[in-house]
Design an enzyme around this catalytic site. Sequence first.
Site, mmCIF file in Angstrom:
data_model
loop_
_atom_site.group_PDB
_atom_site.id
_atom_site.type_symbol
_atom_site.label_atom_id
_atom_site.label_comp_id
_atom_site.label_asym_id
_atom_site.label_seq_id
_atom_site.Cartn_x
_atom_site.Cartn_y
_atom_site.Cartn_z
ATOM 1 C CE LYS A 150 -4.719 -0.185 1.268
ATOM 2 N NZ LYS A 150 -5.918 -0.027 2.471
ATOM 3 C CE LYS A 194 -4.711 -14.368 -4.783
ATOM 4 N NZ LYS A 194 -4.047 -13.991 -3.702
ATOM 5 C CE LYS A 227 -12.795 -9.119 -0.464
ATOM 6 N NZ LYS A 227 -12.295 -10.420 -0.046
HETATM 7 P P1 ADP Z 1 -9.468 -11.346 -1.909
HETATM 8 O O1 ADP Z 1 -8.090 -11.482 -2.718
HETATM 9 O O2 ADP Z 1 -10.543 -11.640 -2.618
HETATM 10 O O3 ADP Z 1 -9.652 -10.076 -1.269
HETATM 11 P P2 ADP Z 1 -8.576 -12.529 0.491
HETATM 12 O O4 ADP Z 1 -7.345 -11.798 0.483
HETATM 13 O O5 ADP Z 1 -9.762 -12.196 1.566
HETATM 14 O O6 ADP Z 1 -9.559 -12.575 -0.974
HETATM 15 O O7 ADP Z 1 -8.345 -14.195 0.657
HETATM 16 C C1 ADP Z 1 -8.779 -14.861 1.757
HETATM 17 C C2 ADP Z 1 -7.866 -16.081 1.811
HETATM 18 O O8 ADP Z 1 -8.354 -16.855 0.474
HETATM 19 C C3 ADP Z 1 -6.608 -15.869 1.775
HETATM 20 O O9 ADP Z 1 -5.977 -16.924 2.445
HETATM 21 C C4 ADP Z 1 -6.138 -16.254 0.345
HETATM 22 O O10 ADP Z 1 -4.771 -16.771 0.055
HETATM 23 C C5 ADP Z 1 -7.208 -17.356 -0.107
HETATM 24 N N1 ADP Z 1 -7.406 -16.716 -1.902
HETATM 25 C C6 ADP Z 1 -7.980 -15.577 -2.223
HETATM 26 N N2 ADP Z 1 -8.144 -15.556 -3.407
HETATM 27 C C7 ADP Z 1 -7.302 -16.639 -3.850
HETATM 28 C C8 ADP Z 1 -7.120 -17.365 -5.224
HETATM 29 N N3 ADP Z 1 -7.519 -16.730 -6.377
HETATM 30 N N4 ADP Z 1 -6.531 -18.485 -5.448
HETATM 31 C C9 ADP Z 1 -6.084 -19.116 -4.326
HETATM 32 N N5 ADP Z 1 -6.411 -18.648 -2.974
HETATM 33 C C10 ADP Z 1 -6.869 -17.523 -2.666
#
Ligand code: ADP
Length: 321
Positions: free
Chosen positions: A110, A189, A192
């Site tokens: 960030k 990837k 959100k």
């Molecule tokens: P986002 O990227 O949608 O904000 P988060 O960071 O809240 O998702 O992710 C929560 C958990 O899910 C983490 O432990 C993260 O590693 C896993 N995760 C999120 N997106 C993926 C993905 N595309 N592939 C594998 N694991 C993921």
Amino acid sequence: MRVLSGIQPTGRFHWGNYFGAIRQYIDLQHGNEAYYFIANLHALTTVRDPKVLQQNTLDAALDLLALGLDPAKAALFVQSDVPEVTELTWLLMSITPMGLLERCHSYKDKAARGIAADAGLFTYPVLMSADILIYDSEVVPVGADQIQHIEVARDIAGSFNHLFGETFVLPKYKVLESSAKVPGLDGEKMSKSYSNTIELFEPVGPARKKIMRITTDSRPMEDPKPDYENDHLYQLFSLFATEAERQEMAALYLRGNFGYGTVKKALADAAEKFFAEARAKREALAANPAQVAEILREGAARARKKAREVLDRAKKACGIS
Ligand code: ADP
Ligand code: TRP
């Protein structure tokens, strides 16, 4: 083994969250002492609408229970229902070097993008360390992006033990390598932040529409596609398909003469089937909020018992009691 993990209620869970994280939690509830919590204090660093945070927290509980988290096996609770964690955070903060936190990518990324960070984001890994250390956690299943934070927890635990005597168990992380990166609609990837997600319990119609929008290459239909393993559409299909279905699909790519629409339809069918039981379970739970509240209350009571014990140990060690 004592297993713990947390997940932030920052929005509805998507396929990436399930295959990258949630599925491991659920597998590990068998044969272990497991604690899983909804990290609403961490989410407060990004979600600033109280109604949304409250709703996300409930949705997270419903999703986890629907997907198979069994409250008879694992304690499921909301992070803020164990206030001992925030008290331990201060003890840990007092011995955490600034440099350690400055190196954490949650903050560094960030800062590098010129976004002003608040103290909550900066000290986020210390709260996460308290989450882990307060249950004497031995194994922490997480997505690959969280490994650094577990290393911070180990560092802080090691320093505390060195300064005040053996107090904390040093935790280890556990990552599911095979699903390190679930691709999103655009092949990046799934996240959100990239608006390329398919939510776990999105209504079937809109989910199908999204699947139909998954990007594909423009090679002629007739061409064989021997590099199918690099195709994100194929990768997504593989997550849901049985071994036989996967082999059949691979054969189609190798042969050529198919349209990506066929693969998308197969993906939509497989995903629907995969989550059908969980979807029904979620609907039943959503109709019974009192039951969900009781599960969370009971989970927090179990967690607090352990948290109290470890917090007392830590306070005694450093002369605060
Ligand atoms: P986002 O990227 O949608 O904000 P988060 O960071 O809240 O998702 O992710 C929560 C958990 O899910 C983490 O432990 C993260 O590693 C896993 N995760 C999120 N997106 C993926 C993905 N595309 N592939 C594998 N694991 C993921
Ligand atoms: N920071 C984690 C994430 O964003 C969530 C989390 C908070 C967590 N506290 C934790 C995960 C403790 C494991 C252990 O995914």
